[in-house]
Write a protein that holds these residues in place. Structure first.
Motif, PDB file in Angstrom:
ATOM      1  N   GLU A 130       8.795  -1.745   0.630  1.00  0.00           N
ATOM      2  CA  GLU A 130       8.607  -0.488   0.428  1.00  0.00           C
ATOM      3  C   GLU A 130       7.365   0.068   1.449  1.00  0.00           C
ATOM      4  O   GLU A 130       7.301   1.169   1.409  1.00  0.00           O
ATOM      5  CB  GLU A 130       9.165   0.460  -0.569  1.00  0.00           C
ATOM      6  CG  GLU A 130       8.984   1.381  -0.700  1.00  0.00           C
ATOM      7  CD  GLU A 130       9.778   2.313  -1.712  1.00  0.00           C
ATOM      8  OE1 GLU A 130       9.599   3.512  -2.338  1.00  0.00           O
ATOM      9  OE2 GLU A 130      10.207   1.324  -2.650  1.00  0.00           O
ATOM     10  N   ARG A 131       6.114  -0.947   0.008  1.00  0.00           N
ATOM     11  CA  ARG A 131       4.888  -0.310   0.740  1.00  0.00           C
ATOM     12  C   ARG A 131       4.586  -1.033   2.227  1.00  0.00           C
ATOM     13  O   ARG A 131       3.823  -0.251   2.612  1.00  0.00           O
ATOM     14  CB  ARG A 131       3.412  -1.552  -0.298  1.00  0.00           C
ATOM     15  CG  ARG A 131       2.440  -0.119  -0.068  1.00  0.00           C
ATOM     16  CD  ARG A 131       1.890   0.879  -0.692  1.00  0.00           C
ATOM     17  NE  ARG A 131       0.811   1.876  -0.011  1.00  0.00           N
ATOM     18  CZ  ARG A 131       0.325   2.275   0.992  1.00  0.00           C
ATOM     19  NH1 ARG A 131       1.961   3.076   1.994  1.00  0.00           N
ATOM     20  NH2 ARG A 131      -0.651   2.178   0.890  1.00  0.00           N
ATOM     21  N   GLU A 134       5.952   1.345   4.899  1.00  0.00           N
ATOM     22  CA  GLU A 134       4.861   2.869   4.715  1.00  0.00           C
ATOM     23  C   GLU A 134       4.066   2.732   5.403  1.00  0.00           C
ATOM     24  O   GLU A 134       3.268   3.346   6.554  1.00  0.00           O
ATOM     25  CB  GLU A 134       4.992   2.932   2.881  1.00  0.00           C
ATOM     26  CG  GLU A 134       5.845   3.560   2.084  1.00  0.00           C
ATOM     27  CD  GLU A 134       5.644   4.045   0.594  1.00  0.00           C
ATOM     28  OE1 GLU A 134       6.972   3.974   0.478  1.00  0.00           O
ATOM     29  OE2 GLU A 134       4.143   3.696   0.080  1.00  0.00           O
TER      30      GLU A 134
END
Length: 292
Positions: A130-131, A134
């Motif tokens: 997820e990071r 991003e």
């Protein structure tokens, strides 16, 4: 920094809590975005920042403290060209900018090991993924996150259709898995046990080399092949005559340890059969013509 590794499997793993990614046929690289600049490290630990000035410049857009793991590839005519990326990795600082213009590199990131001043390696993979998205979502090429899916049916379609563009298989990871440097905690599924390797040197006489020294995809450590059969020695000698010779170096030969070899310029590929790690026997099956 040591990188996480994958164990070869013979069929597509299935089950809850798994994710699937295409396995690109390229050059493993860790990207460090530091306060004072960018450092690019190959799988072996060798610093290759000067060889990839285009990626180093792109990585300056990352926040300081970011550490990425991924694969460098070069696209030519809609397909990944392993010989081209190996040539980029071996480029001298003087030649690297010209090669970057002619053969621009792309970075397919599949993990983030550090961000926001924190070591993310102990975190679950799904948190790191997820990071990663991003961080890279706003940047775009040449820094991109690899595609991923948790659907094994989608992964099966990828496995059957993506080899035509140079994707050699799949990597499978557990969503709750931490990043484990030096451990074969991931799994990889390849179509065959054969693949193309870049020829970087030879042992024995140039006109009839005893063995070839090759670099396998997803690695940058030269390994010495098993002895070539007589017919292949003649063909290898003819192909090597087209490549500029370099200096002397050493590489690992199974059962012999470090042996000396003569380096050659990039441009010749060999189809090889290997075991599951770079320390098993590498057998040259045939040669691919060097680029003219």
């Amino acid at each position: 920094m040591r990188v996480a590794l994958a164990e070869t499997v013979g069929s597509l793993p299935r089950g809850a809590g798994l994710e699937y990614e295409p396995k690109f046929d390229g050059h493993r690289m860790v990207v460090f975005r530091r306060e004072d600049g960018v450092v690019l490290q190959a799988r072996s630990g060798r610093i290759v920042t000067a060889a990839f000035p285009d990626l180093a410049e792109a990585a300056r857009l990352l926040p300081a403290g970011t550490v990425l793991d991924g694969e460098v590839v070069v696209w030519r005519e809609g397909r990944i060209d392993f010989a081209a990326v190996q040539g980029r990795a071996a480029a001298t600082p003087g030649r690297a900018p010209r090669l970057a213009e002619r053969l621009p590199a792309s970075y397919a990131a599949f993990d983030v090991l550090g961000a926001d001043g924190a070591d993310l390696r102990p975190r679950r993979f799904e948190v790191r993924r997820e990071r990663l998205v991003e961080l890279l979502g706003a940047l775009g090429p040449p820094l991109q996150a690899v595609p991923m899916t948790t659907d094994p049916e989608v992964a099966a379609v990828w496995f059957e259709t993506l080899p035509e563009i140079g994707v050699e298989g799949l990597v499978v990871k557990k969503l709750d898995q931490p990043y484990r440097p030096g451990v074969r905690a991931w799994r990889k599924l390849r179509h065959t046990d054969t693949r193309d390797a870049a020829v970087v040197g030879f042992t024995g006489p140039a006109e009839r080399p005893a063995s070839l020294v090759v670099v396998l995809p997803d690695d940058d450590t030269p390994v010495v092949s098993s002895p070539l059969p007589p017919a292949l020695r003649s063909r290898a000698g003819a192909a090597l005559r087209r490549l500029p010779a370099g200096g002397q170096a050493t590489a690992m030969a199974v059962g012999l340890g470090e042996v000396a070899y003569r380096e050659v310029a990039a441009g010749l590929l060999a189809e090889v059969a290997t075991g599951t790690t770079r320390h098993t026997v590498t057998t040259v099956l045939r040669l691919r013509p060097p680029e003219g």
